[in-house]
Design a protein around this motif. Structure first.
Motif, short mmCIF file in Angstrom:
data_model
loop_
_atom_site.label_atom_id
_atom_site.label_comp_id
_atom_site.label_asym_id
_atom_site.label_seq_id
_atom_site.Cartn_x
_atom_site.Cartn_y
_atom_site.Cartn_z
N ASP A 178 0.84 -1.20 0.00
CA ASP A 178 0.00 0.00 0.00
C ASP A 178 0.87 1.25 0.00
OD1 ASP A 178 -2.25 -1.69 0.24
OD2 ASP A 178 -2.16 -1.60 2.43
N LYS A 179 1.91 1.22 0.81
CA LYS A 179 2.82 2.36 0.93
C LYS A 179 3.59 2.57 -0.37
CE LYS A 179 6.69 4.00 3.71
NZ LYS A 179 7.60 3.68 4.82
N VAL A 180 4.17 1.49 -0.91
CA VAL A 180 5.00 1.59 -2.11
C VAL A 180 4.18 2.06 -3.32
CG1 VAL A 180 6.33 0.21 -3.79
CG2 VAL A 180 6.76 -0.05 -1.33
N LEU A 181 2.94 1.65 -3.40
CA LEU A 181 2.12 2.02 -4.54
C LEU A 181 1.25 3.25 -4.31
CD1 LEU A 181 1.19 -1.48 -6.01
CD2 LEU A 181 2.98 0.13 -6.73
N ALA A 182 1.40 3.87 -3.15
CA ALA A 182 0.69 5.14 -2.91
C ALA A 182 1.31 6.20 -3.83
CB ALA A 182 0.82 5.55 -1.45
N PRO A 183 0.49 7.04 -4.45
CA PRO A 183 1.03 8.03 -5.39
C PRO A 183 2.15 8.90 -4.81
CG PRO A 183 -1.36 7.99 -5.48
CD PRO A 183 -0.96 7.10 -4.33
N GLU A 184 2.06 9.23 -3.55
CA GLU A 184 3.08 10.11 -2.95
C GLU A 184 4.43 9.43 -2.76
OE1 GLU A 184 0.50 8.43 0.37
OE2 GLU A 184 0.10 9.39 -1.54
N PHE A 185 4.47 8.10 -2.78
CA PHE A 185 5.73 7.38 -2.57
C PHE A 185 6.75 7.70 -3.66
CE2 PHE A 185 8.52 3.61 -2.53
CZ PHE A 185 8.79 3.51 -1.17
#
Length: 184
Positions: A13-20
């Motif tokens: 979820d974190k890696v594929l969040a746009p802000e990552f």
């Protein structure tokens, strides 16, 4: 494996969040490397999960071929050959990964949940319909995992490109990596 969820707490979820992978130019080199490492770890885990799914798919397909009469040897007798089948692609993503899968037990449970453990723990005892249904679920799950893995690889590529650009333009130096105490 479920699709990444906006605001989710898992690494995917974190890696594929746009802000990552947004505004990479504003991040420190250490932060870029840390993010790339997280993405690399997720890619390693997804690759491991895919390999597990491919193995299960191969076992079910071998049993179905045996039942069709195209292969008369039992799946158990041919298990090592099935799992080392040279006709399947063994080429990876062309990436050197410096990490090992971190969630092996979680992935094993994930695969077993897809097919309700008993469905493929004894393929010879399952009906053709049960095996066909299990095969369809496994293939659908593998397709989903593959898609998420490709998305993670795109994030890795963006991070790697930014790191490379910094070395090319001189804002990062290999000497910094080689300096004593450098956390690379």
């Amino acid at each position: 494996m479920t699709r990444p969820m906006p605001g989710g707490r898992r690494r995917v979820d974190k890696v594929l969040a746009p802000e990552f992978a947004a505004d990479l130019g504003s991040l420190s080199l250490a932060e870029l490397r840390g993010r790339r490492h997280e993405a690399e770890q997720e890619e390693a885990d997804l690759s491991f999960l895919r390999r597990m799914l491919h193995g299960r798919i191969a076992i079910v397909e071998a049993e179905l071929r045996r039942r069709e009469g195209t292969d008369t040897t039992s799946v158990v007798d041919e298990l090592s050959e099935i799992l080392s089948d040279d006709t399947r692609s063994t080429r990876g993503s062309g990436r050197h990964l410096s990490v090992e899968p971190s969630r092996v037990d979680e992935h094993r449970r994930d695969v077993e949940a897809v097919v309700a453990d008993a469905t493929i723990s004894d393929v010879e005892a399952r009906t053709d319909d049960e095996l066909s249904e299990a095969l369809a679920r496994l293939k659908a799950h593998e397709a989903e995992v593959s898609e998420v893995r490709r998305d993670v690889q795109q994030v890795m590529d963006a991070l790697t490109m930014e790191i490379g650009a910094r070395y090319r333009d001189g804002s990062a130096s290999v000497d910094d990596l080689l300096a004593p105490g450098a956390g690379g």
